[in-house]
Design an enzyme around this catalytic site. Structure first.
Site, PDB file in Angstrom:
ATOM      1  N   THR A  34     -33.934 -53.343  56.446  1.00 31.51           N
ATOM      2  CA  THR A  34     -34.033 -54.571  57.239  1.00 31.51           C
ATOM      3  C   THR A  34     -33.635 -54.247  58.680  1.00 31.51           C
ATOM      4  O   THR A  34     -32.534 -53.758  58.935  1.00 31.51           O
ATOM      5  CB  THR A  34     -33.123 -55.667  56.658  1.00 31.51           C
ATOM      6  OG1 THR A  34     -33.464 -55.873  55.286  1.00 31.51           O
ATOM      7  CG2 THR A  34     -33.285 -56.973  57.409  1.00 31.51           C
ATOM      8  N   GLU A  71     -29.436 -59.366  44.488  1.00 32.53           N
ATOM      9  CA  GLU A  71     -28.283 -60.117  44.987  1.00 32.53           C
ATOM     10  C   GLU A  71     -27.351 -60.542  43.856  1.00 32.53           C
ATOM     11  O   GLU A  71     -26.134 -60.501  43.999  1.00 32.53           O
ATOM     12  CB  GLU A  71     -28.739 -61.343  45.790  1.00 32.53           C
ATOM     13  CG  GLU A  71     -29.522 -61.006  47.045  1.00 32.53           C
ATOM     14  CD  GLU A  71     -31.017 -60.905  46.791  1.00 32.53           C
ATOM     15  OE1 GLU A  71     -31.438 -60.959  45.600  1.00 32.53           O
ATOM     16  OE2 GLU A  71     -31.776 -60.773  47.764  1.00 32.53           O
ATOM     17  N   SER A  92     -27.975 -54.380  51.212  1.00 28.72           N
ATOM     18  CA  SER A  92     -29.385 -54.431  51.599  1.00 28.72           C
ATOM     19  C   SER A  92     -30.232 -53.776  50.526  1.00 28.72           C
ATOM     20  O   SER A  92     -30.138 -52.554  50.322  1.00 28.72           O
ATOM     21  CB  SER A  92     -29.608 -53.725  52.946  1.00 28.72           C
ATOM     22  OG  SER A  92     -30.988 -53.652  53.248  1.00 28.72           O
ATOM     23  N   GLY A  93     -31.035 -54.577  49.841  1.00 24.86           N
ATOM     24  CA  GLY A  93     -31.882 -54.027  48.786  1.00 24.86           C
ATOM     25  C   GLY A  93     -32.819 -52.954  49.288  1.00 24.86           C
ATOM     26  O   GLY A  93     -32.917 -51.872  48.722  1.00 24.86           O
ATOM     27  N   SER A  94     -33.495 -53.219  50.402  1.00 26.62           N
ATOM     28  CA  SER A  94     -34.468 -52.262  50.928  1.00 26.62           C
ATOM     29  C   SER A  94     -33.803 -51.140  51.717  1.00 26.62           C
ATOM     30  O   SER A  94     -34.348 -50.046  51.816  1.00 26.62           O
ATOM     31  CB  SER A  94     -35.470 -52.975  51.846  1.00 26.62           C
ATOM     32  OG  SER A  94     -34.850 -53.356  53.067  1.00 26.62           O
ATOM     33  N   GLY A  95     -32.641 -51.417  52.304  1.00 23.66           N
ATOM     34  CA  GLY A  95     -31.991 -50.431  53.173  1.00 23.66           C
ATOM     35  C   GLY A  95     -32.716 -50.267  54.491  1.00 23.66           C
ATOM     36  O   GLY A  95     -32.424 -49.343  55.256  1.00 23.66           O
TER      37      GLY A  95
END
Length: 199
Positions: A94, A166, A89-92
């Site tokens: 979601t 990603e 998860s890029g944002s952490g």
């Protein structure tokens, strides 16, 4: 609008991937490898393209001879203490993924987050964080970043949907498998023997 050769864009992405690789912490990677090796079973999850990376990672872990499952699949068994949940998860942040992470933590599983944002809802409860790509486009609602990027197209940078997260995560995951092969002394023929034979 500027016109670029596809090959030039590939080289630009490769250059950025190299820069990002050099920022990844050896200590974070060592901790991640340790968590995988001591886990009873490894579960993976991610949203959108990150979810595809997670599935590819689970497949390679299975090829390596480990018990690996994708959260959300109908045949995925119940999570329990001693299991590891790997989250891409890029944002952490979601929301759907964060809710699952908190449930997994309550059950007693360990959590490893592959992310650009360790100071996040998931990052703060994780047992290990591997930080990938520090530079990301700002979004209005970080908790709904996936929905915003996928459905509304809020992106500015050269990579599709504004991030190389990603792509770098996929390369990182494959490199982790290569390192696990070294640690476990598993050769490629062993992986091939576990590859599907009913395609």
């Amino acid at each position: 609008m500027e016109r670029h050769r596809v090959q030039e864009m590939m080289l630009l992405m490769a250059s950025n991937i190299r820069k990002i690789a050099n920022t990844i912490s050896d200590d974070d990677v060592a901790k991640f490898l340790k968590e995988i090796l001591k886990a009873k079973r490894v579960y993976v999850i991610g949203a959108g393209r990150s979810g595809l990376v997670a599935k590819a990672f689970a497949m390679r872990l299975m090829h390596l001879g480990m018990q690996a499952y994708v959260i959300g699949e109908t045949i995925t068994p119940a999570l329990s203490t001693g299991d590891l949940l790997v989250i891409f998860s890029g944002s952490g942040k979601t929301k759907t993924i964060a809710d699952i992470a908190e449930t997994a933590k309550e059950i007693g599983a360990h959590i490893c987050l592959i992310t650009s944002n360790p100071d996040s809802r998931i990052g703060r409860i994780s047992d290990c964080n591997v930080i990938i790509e520090h530079q990301r486009d700002a979004v209005t609602d970080d908790a709904a970043e996936f929905e915003i990027r996928q459905m509304m197209g809020e992106h500015k940078s050269f990579a599709p949907l504004g991030t190389l997260f990603e792509t770098v995560s996929m390369i990182f995951a494959d490199a982790v498998i290569s390192r696990l092969m070294e640690i476990t002394k598993t050769d490629e023929s062993s992986l091939k023997n576990r590859h599907t034979n009913i395609e």
